[in-house]
Design an enzyme around this catalytic site. Structure first.
Site, PDB file in Angstrom:
ATOM      1  N   ASP A  52       0.855  -1.176   0.000  1.00  0.00           N
ATOM      2  CA  ASP A  52       0.000   0.000   0.000  1.00  0.00           C
ATOM      3  C   ASP A  52       0.892   1.227   0.000  1.00  0.00           C
ATOM      4  O   ASP A  52       1.575   1.512   0.981  1.00  0.00           O
ATOM      5  CB  ASP A  52      -0.898  -0.016   1.235  1.00  0.00           C
ATOM      6  CG  ASP A  52      -1.750   1.238   1.367  1.00  0.00           C
ATOM      7  OD1 ASP A  52      -1.711   2.082   0.449  1.00  0.00           O
ATOM      8  OD2 ASP A  52      -2.447   1.365   2.387  1.00  0.00           O
ATOM      9  N   GLU A 187      36.598  14.498  10.579  1.00  0.00           N
ATOM     10  CA  GLU A 187      36.459  15.720   9.796  1.00  0.00           C
ATOM     11  C   GLU A 187      36.810  16.951  10.638  1.00  0.00           C
ATOM     12  O   GLU A 187      37.268  16.847  11.770  1.00  0.00           O
ATOM     13  CB  GLU A 187      35.047  15.830   9.216  1.00  0.00           C
ATOM     14  CG  GLU A 187      34.947  15.404   7.749  1.00  0.00           C
ATOM     15  CD  GLU A 187      35.723  16.326   6.824  1.00  0.00           C
ATOM     16  OE1 GLU A 187      36.022  17.465   7.198  1.00  0.00           O
ATOM     17  OE2 GLU A 187      36.043  15.895   5.700  1.00  0.00           O
ATOM     18  N   GLU A 194      33.990  11.250   8.198  1.00  0.00           N
ATOM     19  CA  GLU A 194      33.799  10.974   6.775  1.00  0.00           C
ATOM     20  C   GLU A 194      34.371   9.608   6.449  1.00  0.00           C
ATOM     21  O   GLU A 194      35.465   9.245   6.917  1.00  0.00           O
ATOM     22  CB  GLU A 194      34.490  12.038   5.917  1.00  0.00           C
ATOM     23  CG  GLU A 194      34.319  11.819   4.417  1.00  0.00           C
ATOM     24  CD  GLU A 194      34.956  12.917   3.577  1.00  0.00           C
ATOM     25  OE1 GLU A 194      35.698  12.581   2.635  1.00  0.00           O
ATOM     26  OE2 GLU A 194      34.722  14.106   3.880  1.00  0.00           O
ATOM     27  N   HIS A 243      29.832  15.818  -1.123  1.00  0.00           N
ATOM     28  CA  HIS A 243      30.442  16.181  -2.397  1.00  0.00           C
ATOM     29  C   HIS A 243      30.315  15.015  -3.372  1.00  0.00           C
ATOM     30  O   HIS A 243      30.495  13.854  -3.001  1.00  0.00           O
ATOM     31  CB  HIS A 243      31.925  16.518  -2.210  1.00  0.00           C
ATOM     32  CG  HIS A 243      32.161  17.562  -1.165  1.00  0.00           C
ATOM     33  ND1 HIS A 243      33.381  17.698  -0.518  1.00  0.00           N
ATOM     34  CD2 HIS A 243      31.355  18.518  -0.642  1.00  0.00           C
ATOM     35  CE1 HIS A 243      33.312  18.688   0.343  1.00  0.00           C
ATOM     36  NE2 HIS A 243      32.082  19.204   0.292  1.00  0.00           N
ATOM     37  N   GLU A 331      34.212  17.912  -8.998  1.00  0.00           N
ATOM     38  CA  GLU A 331      33.517  17.700  -7.730  1.00  0.00           C
ATOM     39  C   GLU A 331      32.448  18.778  -7.546  1.00  0.00           C
ATOM     40  O   GLU A 331      32.761  19.972  -7.548  1.00  0.00           O
ATOM     41  CB  GLU A 331      34.546  17.757  -6.595  1.00  0.00           C
ATOM     42  CG  GLU A 331      33.975  17.748  -5.194  1.00  0.00           C
ATOM     43  CD  GLU A 331      35.035  18.078  -4.152  1.00  0.00           C
ATOM     44  OE1 GLU A 331      35.019  17.463  -3.080  1.00  0.00           O
ATOM     45  OE2 GLU A 331      35.878  18.965  -4.415  1.00  0.00           O
ATOM     46  N   ARG A 333      30.228  20.521  -4.982  1.00  0.00           N
ATOM     47  CA  ARG A 333      30.481  20.596  -3.547  1.00  0.00           C
ATOM     48  C   ARG A 333      29.271  21.013  -2.699  1.00  0.00           C
ATOM     49  O   ARG A 333      29.336  20.971  -1.474  1.00  0.00           O
ATOM     50  CB  ARG A 333      31.623  21.584  -3.280  1.00  0.00           C
ATOM     51  CG  ARG A 333      32.960  21.117  -3.840  1.00  0.00           C
ATOM     52  CD  ARG A 333      34.055  22.144  -3.626  1.00  0.00           C
ATOM     53  NE  ARG A 333      34.176  22.585  -2.246  1.00  0.00           N
ATOM     54  CZ  ARG A 333      34.746  21.880  -1.258  1.00  0.00           C
ATOM     55  NH1 ARG A 333      35.256  20.671  -1.516  1.00  0.00           N
ATOM     56  NH2 ARG A 333      34.806  22.370  -0.035  1.00  0.00           N
TER      57      ARG A 333
END
Length: 436
Positions: A52, A187, A194, A243, A331, A333
């Site tokens: 559902d 980090e 990270e 990133h 990258e 960011r």
């Protein structure tokens, strides 16, 4: 790994699997699941598992609620014991309507549609994500409190870094899921971490991001911490980003590398970047999807603010690492880890391809610290969710990427979120205005 129905049934039998977990993702990026007893394995493999969908964000109305969960056999995995002590096998599923067609509001289908557009132009797209998260302590009742798990900083080691064992357990578990791990570290912010895993095609990467977030939360809980992907949980601390490193290939060769250009970047790459920059404000409504997202996108905390590109300048929205050859990539960011990865990658592909088609100009690489530029010479990302949603609503390319169903409901849901937030009276306002 390529599984057949027979090989899956044999593994289920050999591993003594008891339950089958059918996972999917709603419009807002939340992982949902239905569990069935293993005796239903034939029904699952024959695409007969129905659910559902009327209470799932971004899915169907109550009068059209029946949907089918169609498992992607390549996502089959018996869950590691430290994720669930019961013996459970997991599939990531696509959503189909009763008439046998893909559901247009399924985020996974939306990404597949964008990938097909790239394929039709002769391209495949790879993505390497970098999702960050915070670890917070729990109170006596097991609920998170705003006390970080350590006071460490960037690349700090134990004993300052008290999350190293948590990260190792996460990495071990992800390896059991088939991830190729690359690196993990503390980090910049206190309590922030990270863990990086290897790039893959866009669909596999989006699946992996969802698995990653679920594993991080499970393993953190095992260590009596709460993991959050909230972009900015602590005032005046760096926020958490996700990133995304993008690379484009054609016939197995990098479409981004040109050994004869001055910077060895191809015109195709610059057009692709230009497309993303051109649609940046609307993209932000998907890559930075909540009111808290924009408290990360401010000067001074290593998050991008300016809609520009550079070779090494992290004040820009797009950065091009030094690697060349097949590793040539850029990258993006600004995305944060609360974004729906399927929708995020879909709008990035769509915008980039639009840049290639129209040969858009990305301009020159920025060398200035754009946090210090105040003359409005460089466009900036939206400063709040309302601005981003307005840009998305006016962006035909991105609305087409999402499709009529999802674009309509997404805008309604997020505009309601903004309106609800705008009515709240914060402690900051009380502190600043109560005695005025």
């Amino acid at each position: 790994m390529n599984y057949s129905k027979d090989s899956i049934k044999q593994i289920v039998k050999d591993e003594k699997v008891e339950f089958l977990r059918l996972e999917f993702t709603d419009m807002l990026g939340e992982t949902k699941n239905v569990e069935l007893p293993v005796e239903e394995i034939d029904a699952v493999l024959n695409d007969e598992a129905m659910f559902d969908s009327s209470s799932i964000s971004g899915f169907s109305e109550i009068q059209e609620s029946d949907m089918y969960l169609v498992p992607d056999l390549d996502t089959f995995k018996v869950l590691p014991e430290n994720v669930d002590e019961d013996c459970i096998a997991r599939f990531i599923c696509d959503i189909y309507t009763p008439d046998g067609n893909p559901f247009e509001g399924d985020p996974r289908y939306i990404l597949k549609r964008a990938m097909k557009e790239a394929k039709d132009l002769g391209y495949t797209v790879n993505v390497g994500p970098e999702p960050e998260f915070f670890l917070f302590k729990l109170n006596e009742e097991g609920y998170p409190i705003r006390k970080m798990n350590d006071r460490a900083g960037y690349f700090d080691a134990s004993p300052k870094d008290k999350g190293d064992k948590v990260r190792r357990d996460i990495a071990r578990t992800l390896k059991n899921f088939g991830f190729e791990m690359e690196a993990s570290h503390h980090e910049v912010a206190q309590g922030q971490h990270e863990i990086n895993f290897r790039f893959d095609n866009m669909l596999t990467t989006a699946d992996n991001i969802q698995t990653f977030k679920n594993v991080v939360k499970d393993i953190a809980s095992n260590h009596e911490y709460h993991a959050t992907f909230m972009p900015k949980p602590i005032t005046k601390e760096n926020g958490s980003g996700m990133h995304c490193h993008l690379s484009l290939f054609t016939k197995g060769d990098s479409a981004f590398y040109d050994q004869y250009s001055d910077d060895e970047l191809s015109a195709t790459m610059k057009h692709f970047m230009a497309g993303i920059l051109h649609h940046a404000n609307g993209i932000a409504a998907i890559t930075n999807p909540n009111v808290n997202s924009y408290k990360r996108l401010v000067p001074g905390y290593e998050a991008p603010v300016s809609v520009a590109w550079s070779h090494s300048n992290r004040s820009c929205m797009i950065r091009v690492p030094m690697t060349r050859g097949k590793g040539t990539r850029f990258e993006v960011r600004n995305p944060d880890p609360t974004a729906n990865p399927y929708l995020t990658l879909a709008v990035l592909i769509k915008a980039g391809l639009e840049g290639i088609r129209n040969e858009l100009d990305a301009g020159e690489a920025e060398t200035r610290n754009l946090y210090e530029v105040t003359d409005n010479s460089v466009p900036t990302l939206p400063t709040n969710l309302k601005e981003a949603l307005k840009a998305l609503r006016n962006d035909e390319v991105l609305m087409d990427a999402l499709g009529d169903h999802t674009s309509k409901i997404y805008l309604e849901e997020k505009e309601q979120e903004w309106n609800t937030y705008s009515l709240q009276v914060s402690q900051w306002e009380i502190d600043h205005y109560m005695n005025k």
